[in-house]
Design a protein around this motif. Structure first.
Motif, PDB file in Angstrom:
ATOM      1  N   PRO A 288       0.822  -1.222   0.000  1.00 40.73           N
ATOM      2  CA  PRO A 288       0.000   0.000   0.000  1.00 40.73           C
ATOM      3  C   PRO A 288       0.850   1.264   0.000  1.00 40.73           C
ATOM      4  O   PRO A 288       1.932   1.307   0.579  1.00 40.73           O
ATOM      5  CB  PRO A 288      -0.799  -0.119   1.309  1.00 40.73           C
ATOM      6  N   GLU A 289       0.347   2.296  -0.653  1.00 41.12           N
ATOM      7  CA  GLU A 289       1.038   3.585  -0.694  1.00 41.12           C
ATOM      8  C   GLU A 289       0.555   4.483   0.437  1.00 41.12           C
ATOM      9  O   GLU A 289      -0.581   4.378   0.899  1.00 41.12           O
ATOM     10  CB  GLU A 289       0.773   4.289  -2.036  1.00 41.12           C
ATOM     11  N   VAL A 290       1.443   5.351   0.872  1.00 41.67           N
ATOM     12  CA  VAL A 290       1.068   6.367   1.853  1.00 41.67           C
ATOM     13  C   VAL A 290       0.478   7.553   1.108  1.00 41.67           C
ATOM     14  O   VAL A 290       1.072   8.047   0.148  1.00 41.67           O
ATOM     15  CB  VAL A 290       2.292   6.822   2.686  1.00 41.67           C
ATOM     16  N   ARG A 291      -0.683   7.994   1.539  1.00 38.60           N
ATOM     17  CA  ARG A 291      -1.325   9.145   0.892  1.00 38.60           C
ATOM     18  C   ARG A 291      -1.419  10.279   1.912  1.00 38.60           C
ATOM     19  O   ARG A 291      -1.897  10.090   3.028  1.00 38.60           O
ATOM     20  CB  ARG A 291      -2.719   8.766   0.386  1.00 38.60           C
ATOM     21  N   THR A 292      -0.957  11.438   1.523  1.00 36.78           N
ATOM     22  CA  THR A 292      -1.029  12.595   2.401  1.00 36.78           C
ATOM     23  C   THR A 292      -1.143  13.857   1.561  1.00 36.78           C
ATOM     24  O   THR A 292      -0.854  13.840   0.363  1.00 36.78           O
ATOM     25  CB  THR A 292       0.212  12.665   3.319  1.00 36.78           C
ATOM     26  N   GLU A 293      -1.548  14.938   2.196  1.00 33.77           N
ATOM     27  CA  GLU A 293      -1.721  16.208   1.496  1.00 33.77           C
ATOM     28  C   GLU A 293      -0.903  17.288   2.200  1.00 33.77           C
ATOM     29  O   GLU A 293      -0.642  17.214   3.406  1.00 33.77           O
ATOM     30  CB  GLU A 293      -3.204  16.617   1.472  1.00 33.77           C
ATOM     31  N   ASN A 294      -0.511  18.300   1.434  1.00 35.16           N
ATOM     32  CA  ASN A 294       0.137  19.457   2.046  1.00 35.16           C
ATOM     33  C   ASN A 294      -0.858  20.165   2.960  1.00 35.16           C
ATOM     34  O   ASN A 294      -2.073  20.098   2.754  1.00 35.16           O
ATOM     35  CB  ASN A 294       0.635  20.419   0.972  1.00 35.16           C
TER      36      ASN A 294
END
Length: 423
Positions: A226-232
């Motif tokens: 799984p990928e890590v998803r994050t936002e600024n």
């Protein structure tokens, strides 16, 4: 600087996805094997933290063909050294040993990558779970200022941001670790296509790669990592947190959200950190430690990771100096910095300090191997040494002024660690 830092290397890949970086340096009959797994605490969830760090311990508890603690025994018996570390972004295992024992290190690393689970027992798991809880108590909960960074970052970054929990994990989560969850975490992330292996030292490139194939080729990949998803994010306001602890002197941490690893302005912020508090002649040090004598020590630096960054100022007050006074003076000096020009002399001194420290560190093949993996992980370019130094060489006073205005004039998080008797 051209060619001095242009290290010859070869980057190859096994069919199972394992990336292999090879660098020959025959100045000493030594070799370093350095493996990065692309899993750190950022790959956990806010509800279940600490698994990546637990595996830093678990991976030394034996695998199918290596008994518990024998990894240490085998390496040390041939005169080698070894260790591991965990960060937000990755977990790292490394050995340095006589070059004629290269295959020993590769066998040990491949056995725990491919054959760890058959040797994993509930007894080993419970033992290391207790070890991690004790480490948490000793180094964080019962250490003066020990909880500072996790308090600071959990307030600086949004609740679900992967840097908002500590690498070691929260104690309430560690206590609830379950055996099956640990096995699942290993299956998910400890695969060859989620790893990078660097070998530096007295080797023949083709021979070393053939040895890697010999030991790692048959380990199957995991194609569902799984990928890590994050936002600024942007802080909507500045916040101040007070934490009382068993300390003698107040300490202040001020953190501004900033840039990720190797983003354009990262080098500028590193240089600003050096100018503000990198040496005895730096601005904050000279004014607050030596002139006004209100701080025991003061540091400023840029921290960057794959998913975010922070510019941090940390200062410990002198006896009889309050946190209020120290905070006021830090912010006052920061305003002076923002409203004045960076001097060319300051910039040159800071560049030279950063470059000399960096270049000197690369004389150690273990550090060199780790840097190959670092560049490969963040930039997909293992030989970024010259470009990295050039980021600093090409920085101008105007660049630093622009970066300071962009990041150090916005909202921040301030943490004050105060003696319990001030409660």
């Amino acid at each position: 600087m051209k060619n001095i830092l242009n290290f010859h290397y070869e980057k190859r890949k096994l069919d199972n996805g394992l990336e292999v970086i090879l660098h020959k340096n025959s100045s000493l009959p030594l070799v370093t094997v350095n493996i990065w797994y692309k899993v750190g605490s950022a790959n956990e969830s806010p509800e279940k933290t600490g698994f990546a760090h637990l595996f830093e311990h678990m991976m030394f508890q034996g695998s199918e063909h290596v008994a518990k603690e024998e990894h240490f025994k085998f390496i040390q018996e041939v005169g080698g050294t070894l260790n591991a570390s965990t960060s937000f972004d990755r977990t790292n295992y490394f050995e340095t040993l006589p070059s004629n024992n290269l295959e020993l290190a590769l066998w040990l690393e491949s056995d725990r990558m491919g054959f760890f689970l058959p040797a994993l027992t509930k007894e080993k798991f419970l033992n290391q779970k207790e070890v991690v809880m004790n480490e948490r108590r000793e180094r964080y909960d019962n250490q003066p200022y020990g909880r500072a960074w996790e308090i600071l970052f959990s307030n600086l970054f949004p609740k679900n941001h992967p840097y908002s929990w500590p690498t070691i994990g929260w104690m309430e989560h560690i206590k609830k670790f379950e055996f099956e969850e640990v096995k699942h975490f290993f299956k998910k992330f400890y695969a060859p296509n989620n790893a990078m292996l660097t070998i530096c030292g007295d080797i023949e490139i083709d021979d070393a790669f053939n040895s890697v194939k010999k030991y790692f080729d048959e380990i199957p990949p995991n194609n569902s990592i799984p990928e890590v998803r994050t936002e600024n994010f942007i802080l909507s306001e500045s916040t101040s947190i007070i934490h009382y602890d068993k300390v003698q002197l107040p300490r202040i941490y001020i953190a501004f959200p900033s840039v990720k690893s190797y983003e354009k302005e990262e080098a500028h912020l590193h240089l600003i950190g050096e100018i503000l508090a990198g040496t005895k002649n730096s601005r904050l040090t000279k004014e607050l430690v030596f002139h006004k004598q209100i701080a025991q020590e003061i540091y400023s630096f840029q921290y960057s990771g794959k998913y975010g960054g922070a510019f941090v100022i940390m200062a410990t007050a002198k006896p009889e100096i309050s946190a209020d006074e120290l905070s006021f003076e830090i912010h006052n000096e920061l305003k002076k910095f923002l409203n004045s020009d960076v001097k060319e002399k300051e910039l040159t001194r800071s560049k030279n300090s950063i470059k000399s420290t960096f270049i000197y560190s690369l004389q150690n093949i273990a550090t060199l191997a780790d840097q190959f993996n670092n560049y490969n992980f963040y930039l997909n370019n293992p030989n970024y040494f010259e470009e990295d130094v050039e980021r600093f060489n090409s920085s101008t006073t105007a660049d630093l002024a622009s970066a300071a205005r962009k990041y150090l004039t916005k909202h921040f998080t301030e943490l004050r660690i105060l003696p319990e008797d001030e409660r």
